[in-house]
Motif scaffolding. Structure first.
Motif, PDB file in Angstrom:
ATOM      1  N   LYS A 131       0.910  -1.108  -0.044  1.00 49.04           N
ATOM      2  CA  LYS A 131       0.075   0.113  -0.014  1.00 49.04           C
ATOM      3  C   LYS A 131       0.815   1.295   0.029  1.00 49.04           C
ATOM      4  CE  LYS A 131      -4.128   1.870   1.611  1.00 49.04           C
ATOM      5  NZ  LYS A 131      -5.377   1.619   2.429  1.00 49.04           N
ATOM      6  N   PRO A 132       0.793   1.923  -1.093  1.00 53.47           N
ATOM      7  CA  PRO A 132       1.615   3.216  -1.063  1.00 53.47           C
ATOM      8  C   PRO A 132       1.180   4.335  -0.526  1.00 53.47           C
ATOM      9  CG  PRO A 132       0.243   3.070  -3.248  1.00 53.47           C
ATOM     10  CD  PRO A 132      -0.034   1.756  -2.252  1.00 53.47           C
ATOM     11  N   GLU A 133       1.751   5.149   0.299  1.00 55.46           N
ATOM     12  CA  GLU A 133       1.453   6.234   1.172  1.00 55.46           C
ATOM     13  C   GLU A 133       1.886   7.329   0.336  1.00 55.46           C
ATOM     14  OE1 GLU A 133       1.512   6.157   5.089  1.00 55.46           O
ATOM     15  OE2 GLU A 133       1.227   4.141   5.274  1.00 55.46           O
ATOM     16  N   PHE A 134       1.128   8.355   0.430  1.00 54.64           N
ATOM     17  CA  PHE A 134       1.344   9.666  -0.455  1.00 54.64           C
ATOM     18  C   PHE A 134       2.663  10.262  -0.062  1.00 54.64           C
ATOM     19  CE2 PHE A 134       1.048  14.046  -1.382  1.00 54.64           C
ATOM     20  CZ  PHE A 134       0.807  13.944  -2.992  1.00 54.64           C
ATOM     21  N   ASP A 135       3.598  10.709  -0.829  1.00 56.35           N
ATOM     22  CA  ASP A 135       5.090  10.999  -0.555  1.00 56.35           C
ATOM     23  C   ASP A 135       4.932  12.414  -1.561  1.00 56.35           C
ATOM     24  OD1 ASP A 135       7.420  12.044  -0.658  1.00 56.35           O
ATOM     25  OD2 ASP A 135       8.296  10.143  -0.607  1.00 56.35           O
ATOM     26  N   PRO A 136       5.044  13.642  -1.199  1.00 52.58           N
ATOM     27  CA  PRO A 136       5.123  14.511  -2.234  1.00 52.58           C
ATOM     28  C   PRO A 136       6.375  14.613  -3.063  1.00 52.58           C
ATOM     29  CG  PRO A 136       5.079  15.368   0.094  1.00 52.58           C
ATOM     30  CD  PRO A 136       4.994  14.036   0.321  1.00 52.58           C
ATOM     31  N   SER A 137       7.352  13.893  -2.638  1.00 57.14           N
ATOM     32  CA  SER A 137       8.489  13.976  -3.629  1.00 57.14           C
ATOM     33  C   SER A 137       8.318  12.869  -4.659  1.00 57.14           C
ATOM     34  CB  SER A 137       9.724  13.395  -2.629  1.00 57.14           C
ATOM     35  OG  SER A 137       9.438  12.014  -2.191  1.00 57.14           O
ATOM     36  N   ASN A 138       7.293  12.159  -4.654  1.00 55.74           N
ATOM     37  CA  ASN A 138       6.793  11.146  -5.520  1.00 55.74           C
ATOM     38  C   ASN A 138       6.068  11.802  -6.927  1.00 55.74           C
ATOM     39  OD1 ASN A 138       8.475   9.137  -4.909  1.00 55.74           O
ATOM     40  ND2 ASN A 138       6.834   8.225  -3.767  1.00 55.74           N
ATOM     41  N   LEU A 139       5.929  11.309  -8.127  1.00 59.38           N
ATOM     42  CA  LEU A 139       5.031  11.754  -9.004  1.00 59.38           C
ATOM     43  C   LEU A 139       3.969  10.570  -9.255  1.00 59.38           C
ATOM     44  CD1 LEU A 139       7.534  12.447 -11.859  1.00 59.38           C
ATOM     45  CD2 LEU A 139       6.283  14.155 -10.171  1.00 59.38           C
ATOM     46  N   TYR A 140       2.775  11.042  -9.198  1.00 59.18           N
ATOM     47  CA  TYR A 140       1.643  10.123  -9.249  1.00 59.18           C
ATOM     48  C   TYR A 140       0.853  10.319 -10.688  1.00 59.18           C
ATOM     49  CZ  TYR A 140       2.629   9.390  -4.501  1.00 59.18           C
ATOM     50  OH  TYR A 140       3.334   8.834  -3.292  1.00 59.18           O
ATOM     51  N   LEU A 141       0.918   9.394 -11.342  1.00 60.01           N
ATOM     52  CA  LEU A 141       0.921   9.904 -13.012  1.00 60.01           C
ATOM     53  C   LEU A 141      -0.253   9.236 -13.602  1.00 60.01           C
ATOM     54  CD1 LEU A 141       4.592   9.737 -13.842  1.00 60.01           C
ATOM     55  CD2 LEU A 141       3.143  11.922 -13.263  1.00 60.01           C
ATOM     56  N   LYS A 142      -0.886   9.859 -14.456  1.00 64.07           N
ATOM     57  CA  LYS A 142      -2.178   9.197 -15.384  1.00 64.07           C
ATOM     58  C   LYS A 142      -1.652   9.166 -16.700  1.00 64.07           C
ATOM     59  CE  LYS A 142      -6.764  10.581 -16.995  1.00 64.07           C
ATOM     60  NZ  LYS A 142      -7.727  11.674 -16.953  1.00 64.07           N
ATOM     61  N   LEU A 143      -1.777   8.190 -17.561  1.00 66.55           N
ATOM     62  CA  LEU A 143      -1.510   8.247 -18.958  1.00 66.55           C
ATOM     63  C   LEU A 143      -2.747   8.473 -19.806  1.00 66.55           C
ATOM     64  CD1 LEU A 143       0.072   7.170 -21.755  1.00 66.55           C
ATOM     65  CD2 LEU A 143      -1.047   5.042 -21.200  1.00 66.55           C
ATOM     66  N   ASN A 144      -2.515   9.811 -20.493  1.00 66.51           N
ATOM     67  CA  ASN A 144      -3.608  10.147 -21.508  1.00 66.51           C
ATOM     68  C   ASN A 144      -3.086   9.762 -23.060  1.00 66.51           C
ATOM     69  OD1 ASN A 144      -4.775  11.795 -19.688  1.00 66.51           O
ATOM     70  ND2 ASN A 144      -3.492  13.181 -19.637  1.00 66.51           N
ATOM     71  N   PRO A 145      -3.657   8.649 -23.407  1.00 66.99           N
ATOM     72  CA  PRO A 145      -3.134   8.044 -24.800  1.00 66.99           C
ATOM     73  C   PRO A 145      -3.683   8.960 -25.914  1.00 66.99           C
ATOM     74  CG  PRO A 145      -5.146   6.992 -23.888  1.00 66.99           C
ATOM     75  CD  PRO A 145      -4.797   7.867 -23.048  1.00 66.99           C
ATOM     76  N   ARG A 146      -2.696   8.988 -26.908  1.00 71.13           N
ATOM     77  CA  ARG A 146      -3.086   9.522 -27.870  1.00 71.13           C
ATOM     78  C   ARG A 146      -3.090   8.577 -29.023  1.00 71.13           C
ATOM     79  NH1 ARG A 146       1.136  12.291 -27.922  1.00 71.13           N
ATOM     80  NH2 ARG A 146       2.666  10.984 -28.475  1.00 71.13           N
ATOM     81  N   LEU A 147      -2.861   7.214 -29.140  1.00 71.41           N
ATOM     82  CA  LEU A 147      -2.722   6.044 -30.023  1.00 71.41           C
ATOM     83  C   LEU A 147      -2.245   4.760 -29.182  1.00 71.41           C
ATOM     84  CD1 LEU A 147      -2.598   5.329 -33.039  1.00 71.41           C
ATOM     85  CD2 LEU A 147      -0.268   5.298 -32.682  1.00 71.41           C
ATOM     86  N   VAL A 148      -3.130   3.940 -29.506  1.00 73.89           N
ATOM     87  CA  VAL A 148      -3.042   2.603 -28.922  1.00 73.89           C
ATOM     88  C   VAL A 148      -3.109   1.593 -30.097  1.00 73.89           C
ATOM     89  CG1 VAL A 148      -4.089   0.877 -27.273  1.00 73.89           C
ATOM     90  CG2 VAL A 148      -4.140   3.285 -26.910  1.00 73.89           C
ATOM     91  N   MET A 149      -2.047   0.833 -29.959  1.00 72.17           N
ATOM     92  CA  MET A 149      -1.777  -0.058 -30.891  1.00 72.17           C
ATOM     93  C   MET A 149      -1.820  -1.731 -30.055  1.00 72.17           C
ATOM     94  SD  MET A 149       1.180   1.250 -33.223  1.00 72.17           S
ATOM     95  CE  MET A 149       1.906   1.980 -31.887  1.00 72.17           C
ATOM     96  N   ALA A 150      -2.405  -2.940 -30.797  1.00 75.13           N
ATOM     97  CA  ALA A 150      -2.556  -3.976 -30.267  1.00 75.13           C
ATOM     98  C   ALA A 150      -2.575  -5.354 -31.244  1.00 75.13           C
ATOM     99  CB  ALA A 150      -3.673  -4.127 -29.171  1.00 75.13           C
TER     100      ALA A 150
END
Length: 166
Positions: A131-150
């Motif tokens: 369980k991660p604890e919030f640490d302001p020195s970390n980056l918490y990131l969301k991916l916004n895709p432009r293109l997906v290939m599969a």
């Protein structure tokens, strides 16, 4: 989570050079977004590729979660990938498999909302037993895709599928 689920565009045929040997009259077997979503949710490790300030590439595995049709992960702000993403938010995320391929191209954005982070931590904990604890020195990131290939390697010519996001 307070974020709205992504709107998924219609699947389309991945543009292939004729040297791949496909027959334009053959019946394509495009993959569905549910196939992508299932693999993203089930994956344990994800590879992220970023660009160093000098233009050289950098790749590293990360843990992350797939929630509401969106990929989320974290990294230290002083890690190589963290520094790269601060300087340039462009990213490629892909799964480990070369047999069942999923590749995202897009940008990242940070999140820090405490309610959103609590949900992220809960899902992350159920997946990794950590369980991660919030640490302001970390980056918490969301991916916004432009293109997906599969695609399925065993049926690459017929299954190669692309989704384009705005």
């Amino acid at each position: 989570m307070s974020e709205q689920a992504q709107i998924v565009p219609q699947a389309e045929r991945l543009g292939l050079d004729t040297s791949y040997g496909f027959d334009s009259n053959s019946k394509f077997n495009l993959l569905g977004w549910d196939w992508v979503s299932e693999r993203m949710e089930q994956a344990r490790n994800y590879w992220v590729a970023t660009t160093r300030p000098d233009g050289k590439p950098h790749a590293a595995p990360v843990w992350g979660i797939w929630f509401d049709q969106t990929f989320y992960f974290s990294t230290g702000s002083t890690s190589r990938k963290g520094r790269n993403l601060i300087a340039n938010p462009e990213i490629v995320v892909h799964l480990e498999s070369g047999d069942e391929v999923v590749i995202f191209e897009g940008t990242i954005e940070s999140f820090s909302d405490s309610i959103f982070f609590a949900r992220f931590a809960e899902i992350y904990h159920s997946k990794y037993d950590f369980k991660p604890e919030f640490d302001p020195s970390n980056l918490y990131l969301k991916l916004n895709p432009r293109l997906v290939m599969a695609w399925l390697e065993s049926d690459f010519v017929n299954s190669a599928t692309r989704w384009r996001f705005r």
